[in-house]
Design a protein around this motif. Structure first.
Motif, PDB file in Angstrom:
ATOM      1  N   VAL A  10       7.031 -20.520  -7.468  1.00  0.00           N
ATOM      2  CA  VAL A  10       8.508 -20.495  -7.276  1.00  0.00           C
ATOM      3  C   VAL A  10       8.590 -21.693  -6.285  1.00  0.00           C
ATOM      4  N   GLN A  11       9.789 -22.318  -6.228  1.00  0.00           N
ATOM      5  CA  GLN A  11       9.976 -23.397  -5.374  1.00  0.00           C
ATOM      6  C   GLN A  11      10.546 -22.842  -4.106  1.00  0.00           C
ATOM      7  N   ALA A  12      10.195 -23.709  -3.016  1.00  0.00           N
ATOM      8  CA  ALA A  12      10.849 -23.427  -1.824  1.00  0.00           C
ATOM      9  C   ALA A  12      12.419 -23.124  -1.877  1.00  0.00           C
ATOM     10  N   VAL A  13      12.728 -22.344  -1.009  1.00  0.00           N
ATOM     11  CA  VAL A  13      14.097 -21.712  -0.998  1.00  0.00           C
ATOM     12  C   VAL A  13      14.502 -20.687  -1.922  1.00  0.00           C
ATOM     13  N   GLY A  14      13.408 -20.712  -3.221  1.00  0.00           N
ATOM     14  CA  GLY A  14      13.804 -19.831  -4.169  1.00  0.00           C
ATOM     15  C   GLY A  14      13.484 -18.363  -3.857  1.00  0.00           C
ATOM     16  N   SER A  15      13.490 -17.546  -5.055  1.00  0.00           N
ATOM     17  CA  SER A  15      13.461 -16.081  -4.713  1.00  0.00           C
ATOM     18  C   SER A  15      12.397 -15.295  -5.558  1.00  0.00           C
ATOM     19  N   LEU A  16      11.899 -14.152  -5.312  1.00  0.00           N
ATOM     20  CA  LEU A  16      11.182 -13.613  -6.135  1.00  0.00           C
ATOM     21  C   LEU A  16      11.247 -12.182  -5.966  1.00  0.00           C
ATOM     22  N   ARG A  17      11.052 -11.178  -6.686  1.00  0.00           N
ATOM     23  CA  ARG A  17      11.045  -9.686  -6.532  1.00  0.00           C
ATOM     24  C   ARG A  17       9.664  -9.064  -6.928  1.00  0.00           C
ATOM     25  N   LEU A  18       9.047  -8.425  -5.793  1.00  0.00           N
ATOM     26  CA  LEU A  18       7.900  -7.873  -6.217  1.00  0.00           C
ATOM     27  C   LEU A  18       8.217  -6.490  -6.556  1.00  0.00           C
ATOM     28  N   SER A  19       7.326  -5.624  -7.353  1.00  0.00           N
ATOM     29  CA  SER A  19       7.483  -4.385  -7.390  1.00  0.00           C
ATOM     30  C   SER A  19       6.137  -3.462  -7.347  1.00  0.00           C
ATOM     31  N   CYS A  20       6.012  -2.320  -6.846  1.00  0.00           N
ATOM     32  CA  CYS A  20       4.830  -1.580  -6.826  1.00  0.00           C
ATOM     33  C   CYS A  20       5.211  -0.268  -7.335  1.00  0.00           C
ATOM     34  N   ALA A  21       4.484   0.150  -8.290  1.00  0.00           N
ATOM     35  CA  ALA A  21       4.508   1.350  -8.997  1.00  0.00           C
ATOM     36  C   ALA A  21       3.456   2.411  -8.485  1.00  0.00           C
ATOM     37  N   ALA A  22       3.759   3.469  -8.065  1.00  0.00           N
ATOM     38  CA  ALA A  22       2.708   4.420  -7.293  1.00  0.00           C
ATOM     39  C   ALA A  22       2.561   5.527  -8.203  1.00  0.00           C
ATOM     40  N   SER A  23       1.280   6.076  -8.152  1.00  0.00           N
ATOM     41  CA  SER A  23       1.132   7.417  -8.922  1.00  0.00           C
ATOM     42  C   SER A  23      -0.302   8.097  -7.970  1.00  0.00           C
ATOM     43  N   GLY A  24      -0.121   9.514  -8.215  1.00  0.00           N
ATOM     44  CA  GLY A  24      -1.391   9.964  -7.971  1.00  0.00           C
ATOM     45  C   GLY A  24      -1.334  10.664  -6.491  1.00  0.00           C
ATOM     46  N   PHE A  25      -0.162  10.700  -6.073  1.00  0.00           N
ATOM     47  CA  PHE A  25       0.282  11.327  -4.805  1.00  0.00           C
ATOM     48  C   PHE A  25       1.771  11.611  -4.785  1.00  0.00           C
ATOM     49  N   THR A  26       2.124  12.562  -3.769  1.00  0.00           N
ATOM     50  CA  THR A  26       3.691  12.770  -3.698  1.00  0.00           C
ATOM     51  C   THR A  26       4.477  11.796  -3.096  1.00  0.00           C
ATOM     52  N   PHE A  27       5.053  10.850  -3.762  1.00  0.00           N
ATOM     53  CA  PHE A  27       5.758   9.509  -3.318  1.00  0.00           C
ATOM     54  C   PHE A  27       6.407   9.704  -1.930  1.00  0.00           C
ATOM     55  N   GLU A  28       7.500  10.880  -2.195  1.00  0.00           N
ATOM     56  CA  GLU A  28       8.379  11.076  -1.081  1.00  0.00           C
ATOM     57  C   GLU A  28       7.784  11.535   0.369  1.00  0.00           C
ATOM     58  N   ASP A  29       6.385  11.614   0.285  1.00  0.00           N
ATOM     59  CA  ASP A  29       5.770  12.016   1.506  1.00  0.00           C
ATOM     60  C   ASP A  29       5.010  10.826   2.390  1.00  0.00           C
ATOM     61  N   TYR A  30       5.185   9.758   1.875  1.00  0.00           N
ATOM     62  CA  TYR A  30       4.546   8.496   2.226  1.00  0.00           C
ATOM     63  C   TYR A  30       5.397   7.403   2.426  1.00  0.00           C
ATOM     64  N   ALA A  31       4.522   6.540   3.149  1.00  0.00           N
ATOM     65  CA  ALA A  31       5.276   5.124   3.277  1.00  0.00           C
ATOM     66  C   ALA A  31       4.631   4.129   2.286  1.00  0.00           C
ATOM     67  N   VAL A  32       5.175   3.117   1.738  1.00  0.00           N
ATOM     68  CA  VAL A  32       4.652   2.365   0.830  1.00  0.00           C
ATOM     69  C   VAL A  32       5.112   0.828   1.326  1.00  0.00           C
ATOM     70  N   GLY A  33       4.128  -0.239   1.106  1.00  0.00           N
ATOM     71  CA  GLY A  33       4.590  -1.237   1.583  1.00  0.00           C
ATOM     72  C   GLY A  33       3.617  -2.561   0.932  1.00  0.00           C
ATOM     73  N   TRP A  34       3.722  -3.619   1.669  1.00  0.00           N
ATOM     74  CA  TRP A  34       3.006  -5.061   1.129  1.00  0.00           C
ATOM     75  C   TRP A  34       2.366  -5.630   2.583  1.00  0.00           C
ATOM     76  N   PHE A  35       1.527  -6.051   2.029  1.00  0.00           N
ATOM     77  CA  PHE A  35       0.368  -6.835   3.030  1.00  0.00           C
ATOM     78  C   PHE A  35      -0.093  -8.178   1.927  1.00  0.00           C
ATOM     79  N   ARG A  36      -0.191  -9.109   2.750  1.00  0.00           N
ATOM     80  CA  ARG A  36      -0.431 -10.372   2.162  1.00  0.00           C
ATOM     81  C   ARG A  36      -1.675 -11.177   3.014  1.00  0.00           C
TER      82      ARG A  36
END
Length: 126
Positions: A12-38
């Motif tokens: 993407v060019q500077a000042v543009g936008s992107l949306r990342l998605s993370c699909a989780a499975s194998g654990f009780t999603f509501e019991d945890y925090a999920v996020g992003w590292f780079r």
């Protein structure tokens, strides 16, 4: 088995936008925090953002505050990272991870993740 699948990277060019998605499975999603590292080329891994699916608190790195927004859909077991006003310094491989937010009196911090997904590459051109 805990699985975290990241989608949405790209060029993407500077000042543009992107949306990342993370699909989780194998654990009780509501019991945890999920996020992003780079990890940018030649740099250490940085915690970008995290959302608690239990209590709703969020964490943002100072470098992305006001530009990135994290959200969670418990019905879909998916976490999103909306990235706006992208800068070349946002170029990195972004990893979805099961994170832990530490809420302090005047600050929030992240503990190291206990589960990682694969990365998705984000390249921001100037």
């Amino acid at each position: 088995e805990v699985q975290l699948q990241a989608f949405g990277g790209g060029l993407v060019q500077a000042v543009g936008s992107l949306r990342l998605s993370c699909a989780a499975s194998g654990f009780t999603f509501e019991d945890y925090a999920v996020g992003w590292f780079r990890q940018a080329p030649g740099k250490d891994i940085e915690g970008v953002s995290c959302v608690s699916n239990t209590f709703g608190e969020t964490y943002y790195a100072d470098s992305v505050k006001g530009r990135f927004t994290i959200s969670s859909d418990n019905a879909k077991n998916t976490v999103y990272l909306q990235m706006n006003s992208l800068k070349p310094e946002d170029t990195a491989v972004y990893y979805c991870a099961r994170c832990q937010i530490i809420v302090l009196v005047s600050d929030t911090r992240l503990r190291p993740p206990d589960a990682w997904g694969q990365g998705t590459e984000v390249t921001v051109s100037s």
